[in-house]
Design a protein around this motif. Structure first.
Motif, PDB file in Angstrom:
ATOM      1  N   LYS A 114       0.815  -1.221   0.000  1.00 60.99           N
ATOM      2  CA  LYS A 114       0.000   0.000   0.000  1.00 60.99           C
ATOM      3  C   LYS A 114       0.851   1.274   0.000  1.00 60.99           C
ATOM      4  O   LYS A 114       0.339   2.385   0.119  1.00 60.99           O
ATOM      5  CB  LYS A 114      -0.915   0.006   1.238  1.00 60.99           C
ATOM      6  N   ALA A 115       2.152   1.101  -0.096  1.00 60.38           N
ATOM      7  CA  ALA A 115       3.045   2.281  -0.051  1.00 60.38           C
ATOM      8  C   ALA A 115       2.709   3.208  -1.218  1.00 60.38           C
ATOM      9  O   ALA A 115       2.771   2.792  -2.392  1.00 60.38           O
ATOM     10  CB  ALA A 115       4.500   1.839  -0.139  1.00 60.38           C
ATOM     11  N   TYR A 116       2.346   4.471  -0.885  1.00 63.15           N
ATOM     12  CA  TYR A 116       1.977   5.392  -1.964  1.00 63.15           C
ATOM     13  C   TYR A 116       3.162   5.623  -2.895  1.00 63.15           C
ATOM     14  O   TYR A 116       3.018   5.940  -4.073  1.00 63.15           O
ATOM     15  CB  TYR A 116       1.462   6.727  -1.390  1.00 63.15           C
ATOM     16  N   GLY A 117       4.358   5.420  -2.395  1.00 59.22           N
ATOM     17  CA  GLY A 117       5.551   5.580  -3.231  1.00 59.22           C
ATOM     18  C   GLY A 117       5.497   4.700  -4.465  1.00 59.22           C
ATOM     19  O   GLY A 117       6.041   5.051  -5.518  1.00 59.22           O
ATOM     20  N   LEU A 118       4.801   3.554  -4.373  1.00 57.65           N
ATOM     21  CA  LEU A 118       4.678   2.673  -5.554  1.00 57.65           C
ATOM     22  C   LEU A 118       3.866   3.384  -6.639  1.00 57.65           C
ATOM     23  O   LEU A 118       4.186   3.327  -7.822  1.00 57.65           O
ATOM     24  CB  LEU A 118       4.030   1.338  -5.164  1.00 57.65           C
ATOM     25  N   GLU A 119       2.802   4.087  -6.176  1.00 61.08           N
ATOM     26  CA  GLU A 119       1.981   4.857  -7.133  1.00 61.08           C
ATOM     27  C   GLU A 119       2.835   5.920  -7.813  1.00 61.08           C
ATOM     28  O   GLU A 119       2.736   6.127  -9.024  1.00 61.08           O
ATOM     29  CB  GLU A 119       0.824   5.553  -6.380  1.00 61.08           C
ATOM     30  N   ARG A 120       3.636   6.601  -7.008  1.00 57.53           N
ATOM     31  CA  ARG A 120       4.508   7.656  -7.560  1.00 57.53           C
ATOM     32  C   ARG A 120       5.384   7.079  -8.687  1.00 57.53           C
ATOM     33  O   ARG A 120       5.564   7.711  -9.729  1.00 57.53           O
ATOM     34  CB  ARG A 120       5.399   8.255  -6.468  1.00 57.53           C
ATOM     35  N   GLY A 121       5.881   5.876  -8.464  1.00 55.97           N
ATOM     36  CA  GLY A 121       6.716   5.256  -9.499  1.00 55.97           C
ATOM     37  C   GLY A 121       5.919   4.883 -10.730  1.00 55.97           C
ATOM     38  O   GLY A 121       6.326   5.149 -11.863  1.00 55.97           O
ATOM     39  N   LYS A 122       4.728   4.301 -10.496  1.00 62.53           N
ATOM     40  CA  LYS A 122       3.892   3.869 -11.636  1.00 62.53           C
ATOM     41  C   LYS A 122       3.576   5.059 -12.537  1.00 62.53           C
ATOM     42  O   LYS A 122       3.637   4.986 -13.761  1.00 62.53           O
ATOM     43  CB  LYS A 122       2.604   3.218 -11.128  1.00 62.53           C
ATOM     44  N   LYS A 123       3.293   6.205 -11.899  1.00 62.39           N
ATOM     45  CA  LYS A 123       2.958   7.422 -12.678  1.00 62.39           C
ATOM     46  C   LYS A 123       4.103   7.807 -13.619  1.00 62.39           C
ATOM     47  O   LYS A 123       3.889   8.411 -14.665  1.00 62.39           O
ATOM     48  CB  LYS A 123       2.700   8.593 -11.709  1.00 62.39           C
ATOM     49  N   GLU A 124       5.311   7.451 -13.231  1.00 60.98           N
ATOM     50  CA  GLU A 124       6.492   7.837 -14.031  1.00 60.98           C
ATOM     51  C   GLU A 124       6.926   6.716 -14.966  1.00 60.98           C
ATOM     52  O   GLU A 124       7.940   6.826 -15.638  1.00 60.98           O
ATOM     53  CB  GLU A 124       7.672   8.170 -13.096  1.00 60.98           C
ATOM     54  N   GLY A 125       6.168   5.591 -14.935  1.00 62.34           N
ATOM     55  CA  GLY A 125       6.540   4.465 -15.790  1.00 62.34           C
ATOM     56  C   GLY A 125       7.800   3.763 -15.305  1.00 62.34           C
ATOM     57  O   GLY A 125       8.512   3.115 -16.075  1.00 62.34           O
TER      58      GLY A 125
END
Ligand code: GRF
Length: 193
Positions: free
Chosen positions: A42-53
């Motif tokens: 659930k780490a939001y940091g994973l979302e941050r990475g996904k947004k950047e591909g």
């Protein structure tokens, strides 16, 4: 000079990760985040990475033995030919095999002036709570190399942050976090040059 490949390990919100991503976009760092690994799905940091591909990997340490968990991390770091590992709000202790393989190529950011308020149990808000309870007038940020211990590796950079009379855990954490972002970028920039 070749662009250094960064592997970033996170456990939470990833504001330090975001600072790295933004700084790279502004051309300040001769590096590229090639993978983001988290022990927390659930780490939001994973979302941050996904947004950047950027490649993101959740490794479920609950489902694996410590040896398998650390082996998986090392496999991914090797797959991406990572040059420098950055622990950015990462809360697990890294296995010996990773530390040995990446000797002097793993850095961690800690929200206090090591050796104060560090070691087992001192992470996130707990650090700032202890700082306020002790009544110190100065706290700060440390970027250090990671060795087998907890927050014990060679210190690379430090910066002091004043503790204000009416500080709360939250106000202090916010002020320290801003310095963390700046100091972490400065350390990574140094190591990528
Ligand atoms: C923060 O408390 C920071 O001091 C430490 O990890 C926590 C989360 O940081 N490094 P981040 O927002 O997930 O980067």
């Amino acid at each position: 000079m070749s662009v250094k490949k960064l592997g970033v390990l996170i456990s939470g919100g990833g504001t330090n990760l975001q600072a790295i991503i933004d700084s790279i976009k502004m051309g300040e760092i001769n590096g590229q985040v090639v993978v983001i690994i988290s022990d927390n799905n659930k780490a939001y940091g994973l979302e941050r990475g996904k947004k950047e591909g950027i490649r993101t990997e959740f490794i479920d340490y609950k489902a694996l033995s410590p040896a398998e968990y650390n082996k998986r991390i090392l496999e991914i770091l090797h797959e991406e030919s990572v040059d420098l590992v950055v622990l950015a709000g990462y809360l697990k202790v890294l296995g010996k095999e990773i530390i040995e393989d990446y000797k002097n190529r793993i850095i961690n950011i800690h929200p206090s002036l090591i050796p104060s308020f560090c070691g087992k149990g001192f992470y996130g808000e707990k650090v700032h709570k202890a700082v306020l309870e002790k009544g110190v007038k100065l706290t700060g940020v440390t970027v250090h190399f990671v060795d087998e211990g907890t927050d014990t590796g060679e210190i690379l950079l430090q910066e002091a942050v004043e503790v204000l009379e009416n500080d709360t855990v939250d106000s202090l954490q916010q002020r320290v976090l801003k310095v963390e972002h700046r100091l972490l970028i400065k350390a990574i920039k140094m190591l990528c040059e």
